[in-house]
Design a protein around this motif. Structure first.
Motif, PDB file in Angstrom:
ATOM      1  N   VAL A 129       0.845  -1.199   0.000  1.00  0.00           N
ATOM      2  CA  VAL A 129       0.000   0.000   0.000  1.00  0.00           C
ATOM      3  C   VAL A 129       0.881   1.250   0.000  1.00  0.00           C
ATOM      4  N   LYS A 130       0.393   2.313  -0.583  1.00  0.00           N
ATOM      5  CA  LYS A 130       1.155   3.560  -0.662  1.00  0.00           C
ATOM      6  C   LYS A 130       0.679   4.570   0.374  1.00  0.00           C
ATOM      7  N   LEU A 131      -0.431   4.240   1.000  1.00  0.00           N
ATOM      8  CA  LEU A 131      -1.030   5.137   1.988  1.00  0.00           C
ATOM      9  C   LEU A 131      -1.474   4.278   3.165  1.00  0.00           C
ATOM     10  N   SER A 132      -1.086   4.711   4.362  1.00  0.00           N
ATOM     11  CA  SER A 132      -1.573   4.004   5.551  1.00  0.00           C
ATOM     12  C   SER A 132      -2.049   5.059   6.544  1.00  0.00           C
ATOM     13  N   GLY A 133      -2.166   4.687   7.806  1.00  0.00           N
ATOM     14  CA  GLY A 133      -2.630   5.671   8.773  1.00  0.00           C
ATOM     15  C   GLY A 133      -3.210   5.017  10.001  1.00  0.00           C
ATOM     16  N   CYS A 134      -4.047   5.755  10.694  1.00  0.00           N
ATOM     17  CA  CYS A 134      -4.643   5.229  11.927  1.00  0.00           C
ATOM     18  C   CYS A 134      -6.142   5.534  11.927  1.00  0.00           C
ATOM     19  N   THR A 135      -6.831   4.750  12.736  1.00  0.00           N
ATOM     20  CA  THR A 135      -8.289   4.881  12.839  1.00  0.00           C
ATOM     21  C   THR A 135      -8.682   4.896  14.305  1.00  0.00           C
ATOM     22  N   VAL A 136      -9.564   5.799  14.668  1.00  0.00           N
ATOM     23  CA  VAL A 136     -10.204   5.753  15.987  1.00  0.00           C
ATOM     24  C   VAL A 136     -11.648   5.316  15.744  1.00  0.00           C
ATOM     25  N   HIS A 137     -12.040   4.241  16.404  1.00  0.00           N
ATOM     26  CA  HIS A 137     -13.381   3.699  16.157  1.00  0.00           C
ATOM     27  C   HIS A 137     -14.039   3.240  17.450  1.00  0.00           C
ATOM     28  N   VAL A 138     -15.352   3.129  17.389  1.00  0.00           N
ATOM     29  CA  VAL A 138     -16.115   2.589  18.513  1.00  0.00           C
ATOM     30  C   VAL A 138     -15.939   1.072  18.502  1.00  0.00           C
ATOM     31  N   VAL A 139     -15.800   0.505  19.686  1.00  0.00           N
ATOM     32  CA  VAL A 139     -15.566  -0.936  19.782  1.00  0.00           C
ATOM     33  C   VAL A 139     -16.897  -1.681  19.827  1.00  0.00           C
ATOM     34  N   ASP A 140     -16.988  -2.711  18.980  1.00  0.00           N
ATOM     35  CA  ASP A 140     -18.128  -3.624  19.067  1.00  0.00           C
ATOM     36  C   ASP A 140     -17.578  -5.029  19.328  1.00  0.00           C
ATOM     37  N   GLU A 141     -18.400  -6.051  19.096  1.00  0.00           N
ATOM     38  CA  GLU A 141     -17.954  -7.401  19.461  1.00  0.00           C
ATOM     39  C   GLU A 141     -16.937  -7.978  18.469  1.00  0.00           C
ATOM     40  N   LEU A 149     -14.777   6.623  13.768  1.00  0.00           N
ATOM     41  CA  LEU A 149     -14.981   8.005  14.212  1.00  0.00           C
ATOM     42  C   LEU A 149     -14.084   8.979  13.451  1.00  0.00           C
ATOM     43  N   ALA A 150     -12.813   8.583  13.254  1.00  0.00           N
ATOM     44  CA  ALA A 150     -11.856   9.510  12.657  1.00  0.00           C
ATOM     45  C   ALA A 150     -10.667   8.731  12.129  1.00  0.00           C
ATOM     46  N   GLN A 151     -10.046   9.290  11.093  1.00  0.00           N
ATOM     47  CA  GLN A 151      -8.845   8.666  10.546  1.00  0.00           C
ATOM     48  C   GLN A 151      -7.834   9.738  10.170  1.00  0.00           C
ATOM     49  N   ALA A 152      -6.561   9.354  10.215  1.00  0.00           N
ATOM     50  CA  ALA A 152      -5.499  10.223   9.709  1.00  0.00           C
ATOM     51  C   ALA A 152      -4.608   9.378   8.817  1.00  0.00           C
ATOM     52  N   ALA A 153      -4.192   9.949   7.704  1.00  0.00           N
ATOM     53  CA  ALA A 153      -3.407   9.200   6.728  1.00  0.00           C
ATOM     54  C   ALA A 153      -1.930   9.570   6.808  1.00  0.00           C
ATOM     55  N   VAL A 154      -1.074   8.603   6.529  1.00  0.00           N
ATOM     56  CA  VAL A 154       0.364   8.880   6.380  1.00  0.00           C
ATOM     57  C   VAL A 154       0.836   8.208   5.086  1.00  0.00           C
ATOM     58  N   VAL A 204     -16.884  19.733  14.130  1.00  0.00           N
ATOM     59  CA  VAL A 204     -15.432  19.693  13.994  1.00  0.00           C
ATOM     60  C   VAL A 204     -15.007  20.120  12.601  1.00  0.00           C
ATOM     61  N   THR A 205     -13.817  20.668  12.520  1.00  0.00           N
ATOM     62  CA  THR A 205     -13.333  21.068  11.201  1.00  0.00           C
ATOM     63  C   THR A 205     -12.805  19.834  10.491  1.00  0.00           C
ATOM     64  N   ALA A 206     -13.039  19.772   9.221  1.00  0.00           N
ATOM     65  CA  ALA A 206     -12.652  18.583   8.461  1.00  0.00           C
ATOM     66  C   ALA A 206     -11.151  18.331   8.576  1.00  0.00           C
ATOM     67  N   SER A 207     -10.354  19.384   8.611  1.00  0.00           N
ATOM     68  CA  SER A 207      -8.910  19.184   8.588  1.00  0.00           C
ATOM     69  C   SER A 207      -8.413  18.466   9.839  1.00  0.00           C
ATOM     70  N   MET A 208      -9.145  18.611  10.929  1.00  0.00           N
ATOM     71  CA  MET A 208      -8.696  17.959  12.158  1.00  0.00           C
ATOM     72  C   MET A 208      -8.822  16.447  12.006  1.00  0.00           C
ATOM     73  N   PHE A 209      -9.825  16.010  11.286  1.00  0.00           N
ATOM     74  CA  PHE A 209     -10.079  14.585  11.180  1.00  0.00           C
ATOM     75  C   PHE A 209      -9.581  13.976   9.883  1.00  0.00           C
ATOM     76  N   TRP A 210      -9.316  14.813   8.931  1.00  0.00           N
ATOM     77  CA  TRP A 210      -8.780  14.303   7.675  1.00  0.00           C
ATOM     78  C   TRP A 210      -7.541  15.117   7.338  1.00  0.00           C
TER      79      TRP A 210
END
Ligand code: GRF
Length: 216
Positions: A129-141, A149-154, A204-210
């Motif tokens: 992959v050429k793009l990765s990142g992190c994700t904050v999400h609500v936990v389910d089973e 909820l939010a992601q940031a790309a690197v 929230v401003t889009a730039s904070m989450f993307w």
């Protein structure tokens, strides 16, 4: 907003939360830190900050369900409004999930739904992959399957090792997770307890989450 943080390792995300809190950019109170084993840097960090800690080790319980109930009881005793899994390397069980339905969030080192589970940076590299990142999400089973909820790309560099890529992803996590917590605390990000919902972002401003792709 009172939060409990569950950790297994280095605790760099816990550190990022505490530093953002000190700067005033993450309006939370860490009411307790729970770990699944002793001797972790994350626990030491919590103790240095005089945060109550508990160790709930699966090996101390005859079965997974008893461990899950003990964890739910100990975390529940702190009466947090939100539970944050910050490098907690266990799948949580139905007792904790029921006690904090829709109020448990996790940070994961990939752009979900790609690469859920362990060793996400290494598997992302192996796929080219050429793009990765992190994700904050609500936990389910499921494993890393809950509402995002939010992601940031690197960016991924050709010279990356799994460790180098993970470090770059972690720098993104350290900005994103405190920002998400602050947004929830401030009511900008609303979590609903009903199952199957999609979380609503209000102001929230889009730039904070993307954020723009970070250079390697
Ligand atoms: C983070 O990369 C997180 O995404 C994953 O585990 C790692 C924990 O790091 N779930 P730390 O313990 O917060 O340093």
């Amino acid at each position: 907003m009172k939060i409990a943080v569950l950790v297994s390792g280095r605790g760099s995300n816990l550190d990022a939360i505490l530093k953002a809190r000190a700067r005033g950019s993450c309006r939370v109170e860490v009411v307790g830190v729970a770990a699944d084993r002793d001797g972790t840097v994350a626990l030491e960090l919590a103790r240095r900050h005089d945060i109550p800690t508990t160790i709930v080790a699966p090996s101390a319980y005859a079965e997974q369900a008893a461990w899950d109930r003990a964890l739910a009881e100990q975390v529940g005793a702190w009466q947090p409004e939100l539970v944050v899994l910050a490098g907690f390397m266990r799948i949580i069980g139905p007792a904790l999930l029921a006690a904090f339905a829709g109020r448990i969030i996790n940070v994961h080192p990939s752009l979900l739904p790609s690469f859920p589970g362990r060793d996400a940076p290494a598997r992302a590299l192996a796929k080219g992959v050429k793009l990765s990142g992190c994700t904050v999400h609500v936990v389910d089973e499921g494993v890393d399957t809950g509402p995002i909820l939010a992601q940031a790309a690197v960016a991924v560099s050709a010279a990356d090792t799994p460790e180098i890529l993970h470090q770059r992803i972690q720098r993104a996590e350290h900005a994103l997770l405190p920002a998400v917590l602050d947004a929830i605390a401030h009511g900008d990000l609303v979590l609903s307890p009903s199952p199957g919902y999609l979380p609503a972002l209000t102001q929230v401003t889009a730039s904070m989450f993307w954020p723009p792709v970070l250079k390697p």
